[in-house]
Design an enzyme around this catalytic site. Structure first.
Site, PDB file in Angstrom:
ATOM      1  N   SER A  42     -30.246  87.247 106.312  1.00  0.00           N
ATOM      2  CA  SER A  42     -30.727  88.610 106.520  1.00  0.00           C
ATOM      3  C   SER A  42     -29.860  89.648 105.810  1.00  0.00           C
ATOM      4  CB  SER A  42     -30.691  88.887 108.027  1.00  0.00           C
ATOM      5  OG  SER A  42     -30.736  90.269 108.282  1.00  0.00           O
ATOM      6  N   TYR A  93     -25.755  89.788 116.002  1.00  0.00           N
ATOM      7  CA  TYR A  93     -26.840  89.174 115.218  1.00  0.00           C
ATOM      8  C   TYR A  93     -26.396  88.962 113.768  1.00  0.00           C
ATOM      9  CZ  TYR A  93     -31.099  88.825 112.427  1.00  0.00           C
ATOM     10  OH  TYR A  93     -32.050  88.415 111.519  1.00  0.00           O
ATOM     11  N   GLU A 104     -28.967  92.142 107.211  1.00  0.00           N
ATOM     12  CA  GLU A 104     -28.005  92.582 108.229  1.00  0.00           C
ATOM     13  C   GLU A 104     -26.618  91.996 107.957  1.00  0.00           C
ATOM     14  OE1 GLU A 104     -27.826  94.368 111.457  1.00  0.00           O
ATOM     15  OE2 GLU A 104     -29.339  95.460 110.327  1.00  0.00           O
TER      16      GLU A 104
HETATM   17  P1  NAP Z   1     -39.568  86.809 115.245  1.00  0.00           P
HETATM   18  O1  NAP Z   1     -40.959  87.310 115.095  1.00  0.00           O
HETATM   19  O2  NAP Z   1     -38.659  87.426 116.250  1.00  0.00           O
HETATM   20  O3  NAP Z   1     -39.659  85.225 115.537  1.00  0.00           O
HETATM   21  C1  NAP Z   1     -38.552  84.514 116.008  1.00  0.00           C
HETATM   22  C2  NAP Z   1     -38.979  83.085 116.311  1.00  0.00           C
HETATM   23  O4  NAP Z   1     -37.839  82.347 116.796  1.00  0.00           O
HETATM   24  C3  NAP Z   1     -40.063  82.965 117.383  1.00  0.00           C
HETATM   25  O5  NAP Z   1     -40.974  81.960 117.010  1.00  0.00           O
HETATM   26  C4  NAP Z   1     -39.259  82.515 118.602  1.00  0.00           C
HETATM   27  O6  NAP Z   1     -40.006  81.749 119.524  1.00  0.00           O
HETATM   28  C5  NAP Z   1     -38.221  81.619 117.954  1.00  0.00           C
HETATM   29  N1  NAP Z   1     -37.078  81.351 118.828  1.00  0.00           N
HETATM   30  C6  NAP Z   1     -36.193  82.260 119.314  1.00  0.00           C
HETATM   31  N2  NAP Z   1     -35.302  81.641 120.115  1.00  0.00           N
HETATM   32  C7  NAP Z   1     -35.639  80.314 120.119  1.00  0.00           C
HETATM   33  C8  NAP Z   1     -35.122  79.165 120.762  1.00  0.00           C
HETATM   34  N3  NAP Z   1     -34.043  79.229 121.572  1.00  0.00           N
HETATM   35  N4  NAP Z   1     -35.709  77.958 120.558  1.00  0.00           N
HETATM   36  C9  NAP Z   1     -36.795  77.865 119.752  1.00  0.00           C
HETATM   37  N5  NAP Z   1     -37.345  78.917 119.128  1.00  0.00           N
HETATM   38  C10 NAP Z   1     -36.777  80.134 119.304  1.00  0.00           C
HETATM   39  O7  NAP Z   1     -38.808  86.883 113.845  1.00  0.00           O
HETATM   40  P2  NAP Z   1     -39.381  87.057 112.356  1.00  0.00           P
HETATM   41  O8  NAP Z   1     -39.452  88.510 112.045  1.00  0.00           O
HETATM   42  O9  NAP Z   1     -40.563  86.189 112.184  1.00  0.00           O
HETATM   43  O10 NAP Z   1     -38.150  86.492 111.518  1.00  0.00           O
HETATM   44  C11 NAP Z   1     -38.035  85.098 111.219  1.00  0.00           C
HETATM   45  C12 NAP Z   1     -36.580  84.776 110.885  1.00  0.00           C
HETATM   46  O11 NAP Z   1     -36.172  85.562 109.765  1.00  0.00           O
HETATM   47  C13 NAP Z   1     -35.571  85.083 111.982  1.00  0.00           C
HETATM   48  O12 NAP Z   1     -34.554  84.112 111.905  1.00  0.00           O
HETATM   49  C14 NAP Z   1     -35.001  86.439 111.608  1.00  0.00           C
HETATM   50  O13 NAP Z   1     -33.711  86.590 112.136  1.00  0.00           O
HETATM   51  C15 NAP Z   1     -35.007  86.326 110.108  1.00  0.00           C
HETATM   52  N6  NAP Z   1     -35.152  87.583 109.371  1.00  0.00           N
HETATM   53  C16 NAP Z   1     -36.174  88.422 109.649  1.00  0.00           C
HETATM   54  C17 NAP Z   1     -36.335  89.590 108.894  1.00  0.00           C
HETATM   55  C18 NAP Z   1     -37.464  90.551 109.165  1.00  0.00           C
HETATM   56  O14 NAP Z   1     -37.371  91.702 108.708  1.00  0.00           O
HETATM   57  N7  NAP Z   1     -38.517  90.142 109.843  1.00  0.00           N
HETATM   58  C19 NAP Z   1     -35.422  89.887 107.852  1.00  0.00           C
HETATM   59  C20 NAP Z   1     -34.393  88.983 107.598  1.00  0.00           C
HETATM   60  C21 NAP Z   1     -34.267  87.820 108.345  1.00  0.00           C
HETATM   61  P3  NAP Z   1     -40.708  82.408 120.830  1.00  0.00           P
HETATM   62  O15 NAP Z   1     -42.068  82.836 120.361  1.00  0.00           O
HETATM   63  O16 NAP Z   1     -40.749  81.272 121.789  1.00  0.00           O
HETATM   64  O17 NAP Z   1     -39.843  83.536 121.284  1.00  0.00           O
HETATM   65  N1  GDD Z   2     -35.769  98.890 117.194  1.00  0.00           N
HETATM   66  C1  GDD Z   2     -35.579 100.221 117.107  1.00  0.00           C
HETATM   67  N2  GDD Z   2     -36.100 101.041 118.079  1.00  0.00           N
HETATM   68  N3  GDD Z   2     -34.886 100.703 116.055  1.00  0.00           N
HETATM   69  C2  GDD Z   2     -34.739 102.040 115.967  1.00  0.00           C
HETATM   70  C3  GDD Z   2     -35.256 102.924 116.923  1.00  0.00           C
HETATM   71  C4  GDD Z   2     -35.962 102.401 118.041  1.00  0.00           C
HETATM   72  O1  GDD Z   2     -36.441 103.110 118.922  1.00  0.00           O
HETATM   73  N4  GDD Z   2     -34.954 104.189 116.540  1.00  0.00           N
HETATM   74  C5  GDD Z   2     -34.278 104.097 115.397  1.00  0.00           C
HETATM   75  N5  GDD Z   2     -34.138 102.800 115.046  1.00  0.00           N
HETATM   76  C6  GDD Z   2     -33.415 102.295 113.862  1.00  0.00           C
HETATM   77  C7  GDD Z   2     -32.376 101.233 114.190  1.00  0.00           C
HETATM   78  O2  GDD Z   2     -31.179 101.852 114.707  1.00  0.00           O
HETATM   79  C8  GDD Z   2     -32.205 100.602 112.816  1.00  0.00           C
HETATM   80  O3  GDD Z   2     -31.299 101.347 112.054  1.00  0.00           O
HETATM   81  C9  GDD Z   2     -33.593 100.726 112.188  1.00  0.00           C
HETATM   82  O4  GDD Z   2     -34.322 101.645 112.998  1.00  0.00           O
HETATM   83  C10 GDD Z   2     -34.364  99.414 112.095  1.00  0.00           C
HETATM   84  O5  GDD Z   2     -34.328  98.778 113.340  1.00  0.00           O
HETATM   85  P1  GDD Z   2     -35.239  97.474 113.650  1.00  0.00           P
HETATM   86  O6  GDD Z   2     -36.639  97.726 113.304  1.00  0.00           O
HETATM   87  O7  GDD Z   2     -34.932  97.059 115.054  1.00  0.00           O
HETATM   88  O8  GDD Z   2     -34.735  96.397 112.585  1.00  0.00           O
HETATM   89  P2  GDD Z   2     -33.279  95.990 112.084  1.00  0.00           P
HETATM   90  O9  GDD Z   2     -33.109  96.570 110.709  1.00  0.00           O
HETATM   91  O10 GDD Z   2     -32.240  96.278 113.087  1.00  0.00           O
HETATM   92  O11 GDD Z   2     -33.413  94.403 112.001  1.00  0.00           O
HETATM   93  C11 GDD Z   2     -34.566  93.788 111.422  1.00  0.00           C
HETATM   94  O12 GDD Z   2     -34.333  93.579 110.040  1.00  0.00           O
HETATM   95  C12 GDD Z   2     -33.263  92.675 109.739  1.00  0.00           C
HETATM   96  C13 GDD Z   2     -33.151  92.590 108.217  1.00  0.00           C
HETATM   97  O13 GDD Z   2     -32.397  93.684 107.752  1.00  0.00           O
HETATM   98  C14 GDD Z   2     -34.816  92.491 112.161  1.00  0.00           C
HETATM   99  O14 GDD Z   2     -36.042  91.937 111.729  1.00  0.00           O
HETATM  100  C15 GDD Z   2     -33.727  91.475 111.882  1.00  0.00           C
HETATM  101  O15 GDD Z   2     -34.090  90.210 112.458  1.00  0.00           O
HETATM  102  C16 GDD Z   2     -33.586  91.320 110.355  1.00  0.00           C
HETATM  103  O16 GDD Z   2     -32.591  90.370 110.036  1.00  0.00           O
END
Ligand code: NAP
Ligand code: GDD
Length: 336
Positions: free
Chosen positions: A128, A152, A130
């Site tokens: 990520s 995280y 992050e």
């Molecule tokens: P998500 O919608 O939160 O999905 C997370 C998945 O992980 C769900 O299927 C969840 O299952 C499963 N999981 C969590 N804890 C588990 C456990 N203990 N055992 C088995 N399964 C478990 O996340 P996403 O947005 O699709 O992201 C997919 C991956 O990419 C994650 O690793 C995230 O950290 C990473 N990532 C995401 C982003 C982004 O912007 N979306 C960016 C960079 C990296 P349940 O349905 O059972 O909860």
């Molecule tokens: N969730 C949330 N809720 N975020 C808020 C809010 C609120 O009410 N108000 C402001 N924010 C700001 C957070 O402080 C952060 O700076 C930004 O919005 C994005 O927050 P999220 O959407 O929660 O995503 P993230 O950037 O922290 O993390 C997501 O992206 C990562 C990749 O950069 C997640 O998908 C992570 O799993 C992923 O790795």
């Protein structure tokens, strides 16, 4: 021969898009899900509804090596996409211990089971942006040093190094995607983009009168999840394993997202968005902005659609979801 893929986290946003994408390419798709998902399919498998009959689900919990080992001992996979994680940054401040346990040990369990049972299975780790946290350079690329700002982020840095170590120590084909934020109408409701698109729709439907958010000045490089799962697949099709940044190359603030999202429904965000100190994070990642030149050159990957397209798609999808509530409301005030 039909390729077999295993997706951990198949019930999540990315897992559901990746399952669809791989099925479209002719893969046999297997997914690891928590047992509770099989018991409550309506709620917990909702993102997989269109493909449920075409995929194979196996109960396993990332917190249990035995359960992961069990699945790997009974199925041979060509590719494993390890997406499962506690993925909400704010929650990782609330419970850093469980986030670390799931994300670090879970990744280690999968790698260890594959090494033992299927060392030739190609492995993708969901790293990520992050991991860059308090960024050392802008835009961020593969060589930018990590400085995570949350449990995280720390867990993802550890997973990244675990995956790299299995590549270097045991010669396994392990790739790390360093994916910047990617969104869609399937995004979880707690993430800011979905919180906003859902908030707009609820306000429009008369179900809410305000939206409480934290830091509006945080900037993210937001792409579409459908594009990002294509990149995961491409990484595993190369002659040798490597790590890639996947990003759009544009950065926008939460405030800009609000402005566009409310405007999509004909509303002015300044009338509805209230800032709430309790939503701020103890340590914020202020700016993420990715340079995906390497992926564009080597993988021939590029994103489709613009930031505005993404906001429009998410808001329109949530407006549709809330239409029944709005129509019921209107019907109630209409004379016979
Ligand atoms: P998500 O919608 O939160 O999905 C997370 C998945 O992980 C769900 O299927 C969840 O299952 C499963 N999981 C969590 N804890 C588990 C456990 N203990 N055992 C088995 N399964 C478990 O996340 P996403 O947005 O699709 O992201 C997919 C991956 O990419 C994650 O690793 C995230 O950290 C990473 N990532 C995401 C982003 C982004 O912007 N979306 C960016 C960079 C990296 P349940 O349905 O059972 O909860
Ligand atoms: N969730 C949330 N809720 N975020 C808020 C809010 C609120 O009410 N108000 C402001 N924010 C700001 C957070 O402080 C952060 O700076 C930004 O919005 C994005 O927050 P999220 O959407 O929660 O995503 P993230 O950037 O922290 O993390 C997501 O992206 C990562 C990749 O950069 C997640 O998908 C992570 O799993 C992923 O790795």
């Amino acid at each position: 021969m039909t390729k077999k893929a295993c997706i951990t986290g198949i019930t999540g946003q990315d897992g559901s898009y990746l399952a669809e994408y791989l099925l479209g390419l002719g893969y046999e798709v297997h997914g690891l899900v928590r047992r509770v998902a099989l018991e409550q399919p309506e709620q917990r498998l909702s993102r997989l509804r269109p493909v449920l009959k075409r995929i194979h689900l196996h109960a396993a919990n990332l917190d249990s090596y035995a359960s992961v080992f069990h699945v790997c001992s009974r199925n041979a996979f060509d590719e494993c996409y390890h997406l499962a994680a506690q993925s909400f940054v704010a929650e990782s401040f609330a419970d850093g211990f469980s986030t670390m346990a799931t994300n670090i040990n879970g990744t280690h369990y999968i790698l260890s089971a594959l090494r033992e049972l299927q060392p030739n299975c190609k492995f993708y780790f969901a790293g990520s942006s992050e991991m860059f946290g308090k960024v050392k350079e802008t835009p961020q690329r593969e060589t930018t040093p990590f400085h995570p700002r949350s449990p995280y982020g720390i867990s993802k840095v550890a997973g990244f190094h675990l995956s790299m170590n299995y590549r270097e120590a045991y010669g396994m084909y392990c790739c790390n995607g360093i994916l910047f934020n990617h969104e869609s109408p399937r995004r979880g409701y707690e993430f800011v983009t979905r919180k906003i698109s859902d908030g707009v729709a609820r306000i429009q439907a008369g179900l809410a009168s305000e939206l409480r958010l934290g830091n509006l000045e945080a900037r993210r490089d937001w792409g579409h999840a459908r594009d990002y799962v294509r990149a995961m697949h491409l990484m595993l099709q190369q002659p040798s394993p490597d790590d890639y940044v996947i990003a759009t190359g544009e950065t926008h603030s939460v405030r800009e997202f609000c402005e566009l999202a409310f405007a999509e429904a004909g509303l002015d965000y300044r009338e509805y968005v209230k800032q709430d100190a309790s939503v701020y994070r103890p340590a914020e990642v202020d700016l993420l902005w990715g340079d995906s030149s390497k992926a564009r050159a080597v993988l021939q990957w590029q994103p489709t659609g613009s930031f505005t397209d993404l906001v429009t798609e998410m808001v329109q999808a949530d407006l549709q979801l809330h239409l029944p509530a709005r129509n019921a409301d209107l019907a109630a005030v209409q004379p016979d």
